[in-house]
Motif scaffolding. Structure first.
Motif, PDB file in Angstrom:
ATOM      1  N   UNK A 196      -4.237   6.393  -4.837  1.00 20.81           N
ATOM      2  CA  UNK A 196      -3.214   7.193  -4.172  1.00 20.81           C
ATOM      3  C   UNK A 196      -2.919   6.634  -2.775  1.00 20.81           C
ATOM      4  N   UNK A 197      -3.951   6.184  -2.088  1.00 22.76           N
ATOM      5  CA  UNK A 197      -3.749   5.570  -0.770  1.00 22.76           C
ATOM      6  C   UNK A 197      -2.912   4.305  -0.892  1.00 22.76           C
ATOM      7  N   UNK A 198      -3.180   3.500  -1.939  1.00 17.60           N
ATOM      8  CA  UNK A 198      -2.333   2.323  -2.179  1.00 17.60           C
ATOM      9  C   UNK A 198      -0.878   2.737  -2.345  1.00 17.60           C
ATOM     10  N   UNK A 199      -0.652   3.798  -3.128  1.00 15.81           N
ATOM     11  CA  UNK A 199       0.718   4.247  -3.381  1.00 15.81           C
ATOM     12  C   UNK A 199       1.390   4.704  -2.092  1.00 15.81           C
ATOM     13  N   UNK A 200       0.681   5.498  -1.303  1.00 17.18           N
ATOM     14  CA  UNK A 200       1.259   6.037  -0.076  1.00 17.18           C
ATOM     15  C   UNK A 200       1.518   4.928   0.941  1.00 17.18           C
ATOM     16  N   UNK A 201       0.506   4.094   1.185  1.00 15.57           N
ATOM     17  CA  UNK A 201       0.660   3.074   2.230  1.00 15.57           C
ATOM     18  C   UNK A 201       1.673   2.005   1.833  1.00 15.57           C
ATOM     19  N   UNK A 209       9.794  -2.954  -0.209  1.00 20.71           N
ATOM     20  CA  UNK A 209      11.120  -3.338  -0.692  1.00 20.71           C
ATOM     21  C   UNK A 209      11.643  -2.268  -1.656  1.00 20.71           C
ATOM     22  N   UNK A 210      12.888  -2.428  -2.066  1.00 19.02           N
ATOM     23  CA  UNK A 210      13.462  -1.480  -3.029  1.00 19.02           C
ATOM     24  C   UNK A 210      12.614  -1.394  -4.286  1.00 19.02           C
ATOM     25  N   UNK A 211      12.120  -2.533  -4.742  1.00 18.35           N
ATOM     26  CA  UNK A 211      11.313  -2.559  -5.961  1.00 18.35           C
ATOM     27  C   UNK A 211       9.967  -1.885  -5.760  1.00 18.35           C
ATOM     28  N   UNK A 212       9.259  -2.248  -4.684  1.00 17.07           N
ATOM     29  CA  UNK A 212       7.906  -1.716  -4.488  1.00 17.07           C
ATOM     30  C   UNK A 212       7.925  -0.220  -4.211  1.00 17.07           C
ATOM     31  N   UNK A 213       8.929   0.267  -3.515  1.00 19.49           N
ATOM     32  CA  UNK A 213       8.997   1.704  -3.216  1.00 19.49           C
ATOM     33  C   UNK A 213       9.072   2.516  -4.506  1.00 19.49           C
ATOM     34  N   UNK A 214       9.822   2.028  -5.492  1.00 18.03           N
ATOM     35  CA  UNK A 214       9.915   2.750  -6.761  1.00 18.03           C
ATOM     36  C   UNK A 214       8.573   2.761  -7.480  1.00 18.03           C
ATOM     37  N   UNK A 215       7.853   1.641  -7.471  1.00 21.22           N
ATOM     38  CA  UNK A 215       6.503   1.620  -8.044  1.00 21.22           C
ATOM     39  C   UNK A 215       5.597   2.596  -7.299  1.00 21.22           C
ATOM     40  N   UNK A 216       5.693   2.602  -5.979  1.00 18.92           N
ATOM     41  CA  UNK A 216       4.842   3.479  -5.161  1.00 18.92           C
ATOM     42  C   UNK A 216       5.079   4.944  -5.492  1.00 18.92           C
ATOM     43  N   UNK A 219       3.728   5.886  -8.922  1.00 19.31           N
ATOM     44  CA  UNK A 219       2.266   5.942  -8.890  1.00 19.31           C
ATOM     45  C   UNK A 219       1.784   7.217  -8.200  1.00 19.31           C
ATOM     46  N   UNK A 220       2.374   7.545  -7.066  1.00 22.94           N
ATOM     47  CA  UNK A 220       1.951   8.739  -6.332  1.00 22.94           C
ATOM     48  C   UNK A 220       2.154   9.987  -7.180  1.00 22.94           C
ATOM     49  N   UNK A 221       3.266  10.051  -7.898  1.00 21.34           N
ATOM     50  CA  UNK A 221       3.526  11.208  -8.744  1.00 21.34           C
ATOM     51  C   UNK A 221       2.526  11.341  -9.872  1.00 21.34           C
ATOM     52  N   UNK A 222       2.211  10.247 -10.556  1.00 24.96           N
ATOM     53  CA  UNK A 222       1.228  10.291 -11.649  1.00 24.96           C
ATOM     54  C   UNK A 222      -0.144  10.722 -11.131  1.00 24.96           C
ATOM     55  N   UNK A 223      -0.560  10.112 -10.040  1.00 25.03           N
ATOM     56  CA  UNK A 223      -1.915  10.358  -9.547  1.00 25.03           C
ATOM     57  C   UNK A 223      -2.062  11.783  -9.024  1.00 25.03           C
ATOM     58  N   UNK A 302      10.048  11.502   0.694  1.00 27.51           N
ATOM     59  CA  UNK A 302      10.215  11.063  -0.695  1.00 27.51           C
ATOM     60  C   UNK A 302       8.875  11.102  -1.426  1.00 27.51           C
ATOM     61  N   UNK A 303       7.816  10.699  -0.760  1.00 27.11           N
ATOM     62  CA  UNK A 303       6.480  10.777  -1.354  1.00 27.11           C
ATOM     63  C   UNK A 303       6.097  12.221  -1.657  1.00 27.11           C
ATOM     64  N   UNK A 304       6.399  13.108  -0.722  1.00 28.50           N
ATOM     65  CA  UNK A 304       6.061  14.516  -0.925  1.00 28.50           C
ATOM     66  C   UNK A 304       6.705  15.055  -2.195  1.00 28.50           C
ATOM     67  N   UNK A 305       7.989  14.754  -2.376  1.00 30.49           N
ATOM     68  CA  UNK A 305       8.679  15.230  -3.574  1.00 30.49           C
ATOM     69  C   UNK A 305       8.110  14.578  -4.830  1.00 30.49           C
ATOM     70  N   UNK A 306       7.809  13.278  -4.748  1.00 33.20           N
ATOM     71  CA  UNK A 306       7.253  12.583  -5.906  1.00 33.20           C
ATOM     72  C   UNK A 306       5.920  13.194  -6.328  1.00 33.20           C
ATOM     73  N   UNK A 307       5.138  13.662  -5.343  1.00 33.76           N
ATOM     74  CA  UNK A 307       3.825  14.239  -5.637  1.00 33.76           C
ATOM     75  C   UNK A 307       3.898  15.704  -6.036  1.00 33.76           C
ATOM     76  N   UNK A 308       5.097  16.260  -6.040  1.00 31.99           N
ATOM     77  CA  UNK A 308       5.260  17.627  -6.509  1.00 31.99           C
ATOM     78  C   UNK A 308       5.335  18.676  -5.426  1.00 31.99           C
ATOM     79  N   UNK A 309       5.425  18.260  -4.167  1.00 32.78           N
ATOM     80  CA  UNK A 309       5.526  19.228  -3.077  1.00 32.78           C
ATOM     81  C   UNK A 309       6.926  19.839  -3.051  1.00 32.78           C
ATOM     82  N   UNK A 310       7.013  21.046  -2.574  1.00 39.20           N
ATOM     83  CA  UNK A 310       8.295  21.741  -2.413  1.00 39.20           C
ATOM     84  C   UNK A 310       8.897  21.282  -1.090  1.00 39.20           C
ATOM     85  N   UNK A 311       9.657  20.195  -1.141  1.00 36.90           N
ATOM     86  CA  UNK A 311      10.182  19.589   0.087  1.00 36.90           C
ATOM     87  C   UNK A 311      11.621  19.175  -0.130  1.00 36.90           C
ATOM     88  N   UNK A 312      12.530  19.737   0.661  1.00 36.55           N
ATOM     89  CA  UNK A 312      13.942  19.400   0.571  1.00 36.55           C
ATOM     90  C   UNK A 312      14.323  18.491   1.735  1.00 36.55           C
TER      91      UNK A 312
END
Length: 389
Positions: A196-201, A209-216, A219-223, A302-312
């Motif tokens: 998860x730290x890898x995904x966040x950092x 980059x555009x590509x790595x951010x989507x992977x990140x 990953x954060x959402x799955x974990x 964006x990470x917060x939303x990916x991880x399921x947080x209620x963030x607009x």
């Protein structure tokens, strides 16, 4: 749009039962008999047996080095390298967590380039590629199976040496969720928070980059969703598979965008006090993430939303929703506090050295909010004194 390069293994194989195909992958991607690098528990428990059986049936099983029972050190590298050369091997199969895979990378490097691992510390100092490596993770955490990095502890200096080179990238990564079944909850938690730290950092890195951010983000959402399930139910097939896939995605992301301040500060904790790498990241993540939020509020949101947080939206408050989620997750996984792992006296004695080594690692330079030496020392102190109140 920025220019960027992307590095990954030539082959990534994922799915239940893939470990039993190791012999076929070694025949395709290797160069002869394989030195197997693993850990003592994995050998005793039979976890690595599908790998050994497959190599045996293919006629490619060589010697087994299984003495890596701690963070990987230069002693492990020297012993494995001597065995590799004595037995005339041409391939390395690494099966385990980040330790065996990092040792395998160092053996490949030194066999081809000579010298000591310290000679290659830093970025881009490896002159030529080594022998092929097939990396088979048994934890969902390090991402080492898809990275061009190795971290080896110099036992004389009590220092972790980070080596980064595309020549360290494994030829093939074989991910079989069945090898992670039954992992103890504490190890599941530590390696999972490492991923998860890898995904966040990697998401907030200055090199993202555009590509790595989507992977990140994936990953954060799955974990965030499946790590608590795997922690509570060690043999939950879906959770194990999703965590392993999340670790893979995070590994691809940080390999191509780098990590940040958490990792830079974590490495001295392992070298000085023997704290496992995943635990070192876990005890620092919340403190350092809180410091770093102002540097990239939009990406943290964006990470917060990916991880399921209620963030607009992309406000600082939306970013802090992710921090609260990380706070709750770390508590749910029973991650220890830093003060539970070492004494106040030992911490204070090593603090100046830890600050220097954290900066020297280079990772803090990629953090969205840069930290001075004084701020890094204050963050260590905050993590050590962390209280729920």
């Amino acid at each position: 749009m920025r220019n960027w390069n992307c590095f990954s293994p030539r082959c990534i194989a994922f799915g239940e039962g893939k470990a039993s195909e190791t012999g076929a992958f070694a025949a395709q991607w290797g160069r002869g008999r394989a030195l197997v690098v693993t850990g003592p528990y994995l050998l005793r428990s039979g976890t690595v047996e599908p790998v050994l059986r497959s190599l045996r049936e293919a006629g490619l099983l060589g010697p087994i080095y299984s003495d890596i029972d701690s963070e990987p050190t230069d002693r492990h590298v020297d012993e494995a390298l001597a065995l590799f050369r004595h037995e005339g091997c041409g391939t390395i199969v690494a099966c385990g967590g980040g330790g065996p895979i990092d040792v395998a990378k160092a053996v490949s490097l030194l066999h081809a380039n000579g010298g000591h691992i310290r000679d290659y510390r830093g970025v881009g100092r490896v002159r030529k590629p080594g022998v092929p490596i097939l990396a088979i993770p048994t934890t969902a955490g390090s991402g080492s199976e898809v990275s061009g990095t190795t971290i080896i502890t110099d036992t004389a200096a009590h220092e972790k040496l980070l080596v980064i080179s595309p020549y360290l990238m494994p030829e093939a990564a074989i991910l079989d969720p069945e090898l992670t079944f039954g992992m103890p909850p504490a190890l599941t938690a530590a390696t999972g928070v490492d991923a998860l730290t890898h995904a966040i950092e990697s998401c907030v890195s200055r090199k993202a980059t555009e590509l790595t951010i989507e992977f990140s983000l994936r990953a954060a959402g799955r974990l965030a969703r499946f790590l608590p399930v795997a922690f509570a139910a060690p043999d939950h097939a879906e959770a194990r598979g999703e965590c392993l896939l999340g670790s893979l995605e995070a590994g691809i992301a940080f390999t191509n965008s780098s990590v940040g301040l958490v990792h830079g500060m974590a490495r001295p904790l392992g070298a000085k006090f023997g704290v496992p790498h995943g635990v070192s990241n876990a005890v620092l993540l919340e403190t350092v993430m809180g410091f770093s939020l102002p540097g990239a509020p939009e990406r943290y949101a964006r990470l917060a939303r990916a991880m399921g947080a209620d963030a607009d939206g992309f406000s600082p408050e939306a970013a802090r929703a992710g921090l609260r989620l990380v706070h709750d997750l770390v508590r749910e996984l029973h991650i220890p506090k830093l003060r539970d792992l070492l004494s106040r006296e030992a911490f204070e004695a090593q603090l100046p050295t830890m600050v220097r080594e954290a900066i020297a690692s280079g990772s803090p330079d990629n953090n969205p909010r840069l930290a001075s030496p004084e701020e890094i020392a204050a963050l260590y102190e905050a993590a050590f004194s962390f209280s729920e109140e």
